[in-house]
Every structure is written in C-alpha cells, then in structure tokens.
Design a protein around this motif. Structure first.
Motif, PDB file in Angstrom:
ATOM      1  N   ARG A 235       0.848  -1.214   0.000  1.00 25.20           N
ATOM      2  CA  ARG A 235       0.000   0.000   0.000  1.00 25.20           C
ATOM      3  C   ARG A 235       0.872   1.248   0.000  1.00 25.20           C
ATOM      4  NH1 ARG A 235      -4.396   0.000  -2.000  1.00 25.20           N
ATOM      5  NH2 ARG A 235      -3.501   1.782  -3.003  1.00 25.20           N
ATOM      6  N   ALA A 236       1.980   1.191   0.756  1.00 25.16           N
ATOM      7  CA  ALA A 236       2.892   2.355   0.812  1.00 25.16           C
ATOM      8  C   ALA A 236       3.434   2.644  -0.593  1.00 25.16           C
ATOM      9  CB  ALA A 236       4.036   2.081   1.785  1.00 25.16           C
ATOM     10  N   ALA A 237       3.803   1.557  -1.327  1.00 27.55           N
ATOM     11  CA  ALA A 237       4.343   1.744  -2.687  1.00 27.55           C
ATOM     12  C   ALA A 237       3.267   2.277  -3.627  1.00 27.55           C
ATOM     13  CB  ALA A 237       4.898   0.424  -3.208  1.00 27.55           C
ATOM     14  N   LEU A 238       2.071   1.676  -3.552  1.00 28.69           N
ATOM     15  CA  LEU A 238       0.998   2.108  -4.461  1.00 28.69           C
ATOM     16  C   LEU A 238       0.569   3.547  -4.168  1.00 28.69           C
ATOM     17  CD1 LEU A 238      -1.204  -1.138  -4.697  1.00 28.69           C
ATOM     18  CD2 LEU A 238       0.447  -0.284  -6.365  1.00 28.69           C
ATOM     19  N   ASP A 239       0.544   3.888  -2.861  1.00 25.59           N
ATOM     20  CA  ASP A 239       0.195   5.283  -2.501  1.00 25.59           C
ATOM     21  C   ASP A 239       1.224   6.246  -3.081  1.00 25.59           C
ATOM     22  OD1 ASP A 239      -2.042   4.491  -1.198  1.00 25.59           O
ATOM     23  OD2 ASP A 239      -1.204   4.684   0.838  1.00 25.59           O
ATOM     24  N   SER A 240       2.493   5.842  -3.010  1.00 14.36           N
ATOM     25  CA  SER A 240       3.553   6.710  -3.553  1.00 14.36           C
ATOM     26  C   SER A 240       3.351   6.903  -5.058  1.00 14.36           C
ATOM     27  CB  SER A 240       4.920   6.074  -3.243  1.00 14.36           C
ATOM     28  OG  SER A 240       5.907   6.638  -4.039  1.00 14.36           O
ATOM     29  N   MET A 241       2.993   5.799  -5.774  1.00 15.69           N
ATOM     30  CA  MET A 241       2.754   5.913  -7.220  1.00 15.69           C
ATOM     31  C   MET A 241       1.562   6.821  -7.496  1.00 15.69           C
ATOM     32  SD  MET A 241       3.507   2.233  -8.912  1.00 15.69           S
ATOM     33  CE  MET A 241       4.706   1.120  -8.222  1.00 15.69           C
ATOM     34  N   GLU A 242       0.495   6.618  -6.679  1.00 17.33           N
ATOM     35  CA  GLU A 242      -0.706   7.451  -6.898  1.00 17.33           C
ATOM     36  C   GLU A 242      -0.414   8.923  -6.639  1.00 17.33           C
ATOM     37  OE1 GLU A 242      -4.019   5.557  -4.791  1.00 17.33           O
ATOM     38  OE2 GLU A 242      -3.696   3.859  -6.167  1.00 17.33           O
ATOM     39  N   ASP A 243       0.338   9.199  -5.543  1.00 18.37           N
ATOM     40  CA  ASP A 243       0.684  10.600  -5.224  1.00 18.37           C
ATOM     41  C   ASP A 243       1.463  11.238  -6.367  1.00 18.37           C
ATOM     42  OD1 ASP A 243      -0.542  10.271  -2.838  1.00 18.37           O
ATOM     43  OD2 ASP A 243       1.298  10.060  -1.642  1.00 18.37           O
ATOM     44  N   ASN A 244       2.252  10.424  -7.058  1.00 17.97           N
ATOM     45  CA  ASN A 244       3.080  10.968  -8.151  1.00 17.97           C
ATOM     46  C   ASN A 244       2.423  10.833  -9.524  1.00 17.97           C
ATOM     47  OD1 ASN A 244       5.694  11.862  -6.924  1.00 17.97           O
ATOM     48  ND2 ASN A 244       5.547   9.802  -6.057  1.00 17.97           N
ATOM     49  N   ASN A 245       1.161  10.417  -9.497  1.00 13.47           N
ATOM     50  CA  ASN A 245       0.401  10.382 -10.754  1.00 13.47           C
ATOM     51  C   ASN A 245       1.001   9.447 -11.814  1.00 13.47           C
ATOM     52  OD1 ASN A 245      -1.962  11.313 -11.627  1.00 13.47           O
ATOM     53  ND2 ASN A 245      -1.224  13.312 -12.351  1.00 13.47           N
ATOM     54  N   VAL A 246       1.623   8.339 -11.353  1.00 16.43           N
ATOM     55  CA  VAL A 246       2.336   7.462 -12.294  1.00 16.43           C
ATOM     56  C   VAL A 246       1.378   6.888 -13.345  1.00 16.43           C
ATOM     57  CG1 VAL A 246       3.688   5.332 -12.483  1.00 16.43           C
ATOM     58  CG2 VAL A 246       4.157   6.925 -10.634  1.00 16.43           C
ATOM     59  N   GLU A 247       0.152   6.532 -12.927  1.00 11.67           N
ATOM     60  CA  GLU A 247      -0.795   5.948 -13.884  1.00 11.67           C
ATOM     61  C   GLU A 247      -1.046   6.898 -15.059  1.00 11.67           C
ATOM     62  OE1 GLU A 247      -4.368   4.250 -12.175  1.00 11.67           O
ATOM     63  OE2 GLU A 247      -5.440   4.556 -14.065  1.00 11.67           O
ATOM     64  N   GLU A 248      -1.281   8.176 -14.737  1.00 15.26           N
ATOM     65  CA  GLU A 248      -1.536   9.154 -15.813  1.00 15.26           C
ATOM     66  C   GLU A 248      -0.305   9.315 -16.695  1.00 15.26           C
ATOM     67  OE1 GLU A 248      -4.422  10.421 -16.803  1.00 15.26           O
ATOM     68  OE2 GLU A 248      -5.176   9.115 -15.229  1.00 15.26           O
ATOM     69  N   LEU A 249       0.873   9.293 -16.071  1.00 13.32           N
ATOM     70  CA  LEU A 249       2.116   9.472 -16.853  1.00 13.32           C
ATOM     71  C   LEU A 249       2.308   8.318 -17.833  1.00 13.32           C
ATOM     72  CD1 LEU A 249       4.580  10.806 -14.099  1.00 13.32           C
ATOM     73  CD2 LEU A 249       3.331  12.099 -15.828  1.00 13.32           C
ATOM     74  N   ILE A 250       1.955   7.103 -17.404  1.00 16.58           N
ATOM     75  CA  ILE A 250       2.096   5.943 -18.303  1.00 16.58           C
ATOM     76  C   ILE A 250       1.091   6.049 -19.450  1.00 16.58           C
ATOM     77  CG2 ILE A 250       1.838   3.419 -18.475  1.00 16.58           C
ATOM     78  CD1 ILE A 250       3.033   3.281 -15.605  1.00 16.58           C
ATOM     79  N   LYS A 251      -0.125   6.469 -19.117  1.00 19.30           N
ATOM     80  CA  LYS A 251      -1.130   6.647 -20.186  1.00 19.30           C
ATOM     81  C   LYS A 251      -0.653   7.714 -21.177  1.00 19.30           C
ATOM     82  CE  LYS A 251      -5.158   5.502 -17.373  1.00 19.30           C
ATOM     83  NZ  LYS A 251      -6.211   6.128 -16.566  1.00 19.30           N
ATOM     84  N   ASP A 252      -0.100   8.809 -20.644  1.00 17.51           N
ATOM     85  CA  ASP A 252       0.409   9.877 -21.532  1.00 17.51           C
ATOM     86  C   ASP A 252       1.497   9.336 -22.452  1.00 17.51           C
ATOM     87  OD1 ASP A 252      -1.253  11.663 -20.318  1.00 17.51           O
ATOM     88  OD2 ASP A 252       0.312  12.734 -19.208  1.00 17.51           O
ATOM     89  N   ALA A 253       2.355   8.470 -21.898  1.00 16.97           N
ATOM     90  CA  ALA A 253       3.459   7.919 -22.697  1.00 16.97           C
ATOM     91  C   ALA A 253       2.908   7.075 -23.843  1.00 16.97           C
ATOM     92  CB  ALA A 253       4.382   7.071 -21.810  1.00 16.97           C
ATOM     93  N   ALA A 254       1.899   6.255 -23.545  1.00 20.57           N
ATOM     94  CA  ALA A 254       1.308   5.410 -24.592  1.00 20.57           C
ATOM     95  C   ALA A 254       0.684   6.285 -25.687  1.00 20.57           C
ATOM     96  CB  ALA A 254       0.262   4.474 -23.983  1.00 20.57           C
ATOM     97  N   TYR A 255       0.025   7.376 -25.260  1.00 17.96           N
ATOM     98  CA  TYR A 255      -0.564   8.292 -26.251  1.00 17.96           C
ATOM     99  C   TYR A 255       0.507   9.013 -27.066  1.00 17.96           C
ATOM    100  CZ  TYR A 255      -5.537   7.781 -25.697  1.00 17.96           C
ATOM    101  OH  TYR A 255      -6.808   7.285 -25.761  1.00 17.96           O
ATOM    102  N   ALA A 256       1.652   9.293 -26.418  1.00 14.32           N
ATOM    103  CA  ALA A 256       2.744   9.959 -27.163  1.00 14.32           C
ATOM    104  C   ALA A 256       3.192   9.052 -28.313  1.00 14.32           C
ATOM    105  CB  ALA A 256       3.911  10.274 -26.230  1.00 14.32           C
TER     106      ALA A 256
END
Ligand SMILES: NC(=O)c1ccc[n+]([C@@H]2O[C@H](COP(=O)([O-])OP(=O)(O)OC[C@H]3O[C@@H](n4cnc5c(N)ncnc54)[C@H](OP(=O)(O)O)[C@@H]3O)[C@@H](O)[C@H]2O)c1
Length: 269
Positions: A235-256
């Motif tokens: 949970r600590a790791a996933l919270d850190s990813m969520e706080d840093n918006n990693v999911e959106e960044l990966i989606k942006d990369a795929a769209y790039a």
C-alpha cells in the motif's frame, strides 16, 4: 502456398523463422530475399528457407509477400518490384506508419494486409495487430492470420487507426516494461542486492505476475488490491505511485507513441 519475405533484418528473419518452425509451410515453400550481399551470405548457412539475391527469381512465384524493410526504403522497393507483381498476390506489410493506400498505389495491387508486430516475436511471444484492404477475402485473411500467429498471438483490428493505437500499446510497449524493470533493478541494486540476485528478483516478479494474470479472470486492479493490505508495504508503494500520478504518466506515454505513429504515417504518405 508459397511465401516470400522481403528484407531479412530483425523482423523479416523473425517471421521467416516463425513460419519455418510451424507446420504451415514446408521448407521449399518459404523464400527470403534481401538486397545486402552480406546478409545473403549469412542466411545461406541457415537451412530453413530458400534464400534469394535476385528478386526476379522469387517474387513471381509467391502467393503471399511479407514486406519487412524499413519504412524509408519502401519507395525504392516499390519502384524496383512494381513491374513484377500481380493482383492475385497478397502483400503483408510489417512496416510502421506505411498505409494500405500507399502500398496499393506504390505497387499497383489491391490485396494488402497491414500489421504491427512487436519485439517478443523473436521468442515466439509477439503480438501482431493487423487489418486489411477490402479486396482481401476472409479465407485469405485467415491464411495470413495463421502465418502471423507463428510468432505468437495476433488481433484483428477494424481500421488502420487501431494499427497506430496498437503501436502505442504493444509495438512500443516492450520498452515500457523494460523501463519499469530497469527502475526496479536500480532500486534493488541500491538496496544492496548483487546484480544477479536483482535480476532474479525482478524478472521472476514480472513473469510470475503475468502468469497469475493470465491464469485467472481477475483484473490487474483486483490483483493489485490482493497484494496490498491496509497499512502494509505494498500500500505504501501504491500510494507513492498514486501521489506521483504514475498511472496518468504511463497513459500519456502510450498516447505519445500513438500520436507519433499517426504523425509518421502522414510523413510517409
Ligand atoms: N524491430 C522492431 O521491433 C519492429 C517493430 C514493429 C515494426 N517493425 C517494422 O519492421 C520493419 C523491418 O524492421 P527491422 O528492424 O527488421 O529492419 P532491418 O533490421 O533494417 O531490416 C530490413 C532489411 O531489409 C533490407 N532491405 C532494405 N531495402 C531492401 C530492398 N529494396 N529489398 C530487399 N531488402 C531490402 C535491409 O538491408 P540494408 O540494411 O542493407 O538496408 C535489411 O537487411 C520496419 O518497417 C519496421 O517499421 C519493426
């Protein structure tokens, strides 16, 4: 059925090897052509297919022709072979960004299948998306699908827009996975693991997670929740990813990558 692969580089050779190892074709029905004398010399030592250094000796006999040259070489290739093709032959392009219309016009043919492969095809674990010109019949498309499947799995898509979209997911996707792996490897090294132990920890984690995912009906999100318990380490790791918006960044990369594929297609047109 006789198949010819034009361009014996990474992808052409991967598909030729995949088809050679399948039961679909016997050795005499698989041909490969490359313009480089050096490549021809190397290929001649492999006994899986007939190797040609003269296009006139192989192209007229082929029922299905795989085009596996770089996109920027396609204009020269089309000029070179246009006078030798016929409208019953099926052309399967592996070239990124080169549209069906451009191939039809360049070669003066109608039966064209456009595909987007990816690198794990080299180990029989590729995924190829493909779509076809309306002149390709269902039976012909099934035949092409069987050939594509010799390097892994394939998905049929309705339009060329989905070929560009799949570039953003599966075509470029192996690099995203390697990016994630590399970050975890660096974290493991920083924590003090040896290079070898880091590799085992990371690669087995990826392989195991993919196997779990494939062998169940659970979504990736549900599996994430299964690993994570409230107040725990995951949970600590996933919270850190969520706080840093990693999911959106990966989606942006795929769209790039998707947008770049569309752009390249326009440049090539
Ligand atoms: N590699 C990937 O991961 C990947 C993924 C998706 C799609 N693709 C697509 O696959 C295609 C092939 O990529 P690749 O990485 O396999 O390229 P590659 O390794 O450069 O192979 C292309 C081969 O075709 C030869 N060639 C060039 N023009 C030719 C002609 N007129 N007649 C016969 N042979 C010719 C090249 O010779 P020279 O070297 O002498 O030019 C080379 O041996 C590209 O269109 C690419 O967009 C690749």
């Amino acid at each position: 059925m006789k198949v010819l692969v034009i361009g014996a580089g990474n992808m052409g050779l991967t598909y030729a090897e995949g088809m050679a190892q399948s039961s679909l074709l016997n050795r005499r029905n698989l041909m490969i052509f490359d313009k480089s004398a050096e490549v021809i010399t190397t290929l001649s030592k492999i006994d899986h297919f007939d190797v040609f250094d003269n296009i006139e000796d192989c192209l007229p006999q082929a029922d299905v022709v795989f085009i596996a040259v770089k996109p920027y070489h396609c204009d020269d290739l089309f000029k070179e072979i246009k006078g030798m093709v016929n409208d019953q032959q099926i052309f399967v392009s592996l070239m990124a960004g080169v549209t069906i219309g451009k191939i039809q016009e360049g070669l003066g043919v109608k039966k064209v299948v456009r595909s987007m492969p990816n690198l794990p095809a080299q180990v029989g674990k590729g995924v190829t998306s493909y779509t076809e010109a309306k002149e390709v019949s269902r039976v012909e498309l099934l035949m092409v699908r069987n050939l594509l499947d010799t390097t892994g799995a394939s998905i049929h898509v309705e339009s060329e827009n989905f070929i560009d979209a799949s570039t953003g997911i599966s075509g470029s996707g192996p690099a995203y996975v390697f990016y994630f792996m590399n970050s975890m490897l660096e974290a493991a090294l920083k924590m003090g693991f040896s290079k070898n132990d880091s590799k085992v920890l990371v690669s087995q984690t990826f392989e195991g997670a993919v196997k779990l995912f494939n062998e169940s009906d659970l979504s990736a999100k549900t599996w994430m929740e299964r690993v994570a318990s409230k107040g725990g380490t995951t949970r600590a790791a996933l919270d850190s990813m969520e706080d840093n918006n990693v999911e959106e960044l990966i989606k942006d990369a795929a769209y790039a990558a998707f947008n770049r594929a569309v752009e390249l297609g326009k440049e090539e047109a």
